[in-house]
Each structure stands twice: as C-alpha cells, then as structure tokens.
Design a protein around this motif. Structure first.
Motif, mmCIF file in Angstrom:
data_model
loop_
_atom_site.group_PDB
_atom_site.id
_atom_site.type_symbol
_atom_site.label_atom_id
_atom_site.label_comp_id
_atom_site.label_asym_id
_atom_site.label_seq_id
_atom_site.Cartn_x
_atom_site.Cartn_y
_atom_site.Cartn_z
ATOM 1 N N SER A 21 0.851 -1.188 0.000
ATOM 2 C CA SER A 21 0.000 0.000 0.000
ATOM 3 C C SER A 21 0.883 1.233 0.000
ATOM 4 O O SER A 21 1.984 1.229 0.553
ATOM 5 C CB SER A 21 -0.897 0.034 1.235
ATOM 6 O OG SER A 21 -1.752 -1.083 1.293
ATOM 7 N N ALA A 23 0.089 5.220 0.824
ATOM 8 C CA ALA A 23 -0.890 6.228 1.223
ATOM 9 C C ALA A 23 -0.315 7.617 1.008
ATOM 10 O O ALA A 23 0.796 7.910 1.467
ATOM 11 C CB ALA A 23 -1.269 6.035 2.679
ATOM 12 N N THR A 78 -4.975 6.173 -1.659
ATOM 13 C CA THR A 78 -4.067 5.034 -1.553
ATOM 14 C C THR A 78 -4.002 4.268 -2.868
ATOM 15 O O THR A 78 -5.025 4.065 -3.527
ATOM 16 C CB THR A 78 -4.507 4.095 -0.420
ATOM 17 O OG1 THR A 78 -4.531 4.829 0.811
ATOM 18 C CG2 THR A 78 -3.552 2.924 -0.273
ATOM 19 N N TYR A 80 -2.421 0.557 -4.446
ATOM 20 C CA TYR A 80 -2.062 -0.775 -3.994
ATOM 21 C C TYR A 80 -1.305 -1.523 -5.087
ATOM 22 O O TYR A 80 -1.478 -1.261 -6.275
ATOM 23 C CB TYR A 80 -3.315 -1.578 -3.637
ATOM 24 C CG TYR A 80 -4.201 -0.922 -2.617
ATOM 25 C CD1 TYR A 80 -5.307 -0.168 -3.019
ATOM 26 C CD2 TYR A 80 -3.941 -1.029 -1.254
ATOM 27 C CE1 TYR A 80 -6.132 0.458 -2.097
ATOM 28 C CE2 TYR A 80 -4.763 -0.414 -0.322
ATOM 29 C CZ TYR A 80 -5.848 0.327 -0.745
ATOM 30 O OH TYR A 80 -6.658 0.946 0.184
#
Length: 119
Positions: A21, A23, A78, A80
């Motif tokens: 991830s 962010a 975010t 991924y």
C-alpha cells in the motif's frame, strides 16, 4: 507537505502473495497517476506497474504481467500493488511514485519498502 508512505512489505516464500500500500497526503491524489518501481541489490531501479489518475488504465512490466495487479482508491488516497505467485527474482525495494497527470516526470517518491521472496 506531501508524503507517500508505504506499507505491506516483508518476507514471503516463493509462490506466496503480498499486498503493498502507498498512502498519499498533502496532495490532490486524484490528480496524480501512480507508479510502482523496484530496485534489487546491484541493479538499476525498474518500472513495475502504472495506474492512471482516475484508475481507468493500467500498465505492467512484462516480468510481472499476470501476477501483479495495481489498483487505487481515491477516497482513501491510496494505491495498492497486489503481488501473487511471487518469485525470488521479485526480491527488491519497492517504491511508489506520483506523477501529475499530463506530465512525464515524477513529482514525489515514497521511501521504499523491502520485499524478500525466499526460495
């Protein structure tokens, strides 16, 4: 102040999966395309995957096509990287990078997260 903070790296056996991830804060996330890169020891940084600013298009390096999936959640700021069927050659430090839409250069980079795949 813009920050890209990665998480999800670690040690996994070959054939396993990890989800990275990244962010973002301090920027209008939906204005930026997001890319993942990686750098293995002794090698140059290489492109892994890309997703457009609205998420409508993706692109992958041939080495990860069919195994990795990039996605984004603009509500959570975010991006991924789902990594399946991991191989020892996927071992590297993985970086996410933000690229303002319409521009070719990268505006921001994360600090990197280590992914180690054991055989």
């Amino acid at each position: 102040q813009v920050q890209l903070v990665e998480s999800g790296g670690g040690l996994v056996q070959a054939g396993g999966s990890l989800r990275l991830s990244c962010a973002a804060s301090g920027l209008i996330f939906s204005d930026y395309g997001m890319d993942w890169f990686r750098q293995a020891p002794g090698k140059e940084r290489e492109f892994v995957a890309r997703i457009s600013w609205q998420g409508g298009s993706t692109e992958y390096a041939d080495s990860v096509k069919g195994r990795f999936t990039i996605s984004r959640d603009n509500a959570k700021n975010t991006v991924y990287l789902q990594m399946n069927s991991l191989k020892p050659e996927d071992t590297a430090v993985y970086y996410c990078a933000a690229r303002y839409h319409g521009r070719s250069g990268y505006d921001y980079w994360a600090q990197g997260t280590q992914v180690t795949v054991s055989s």
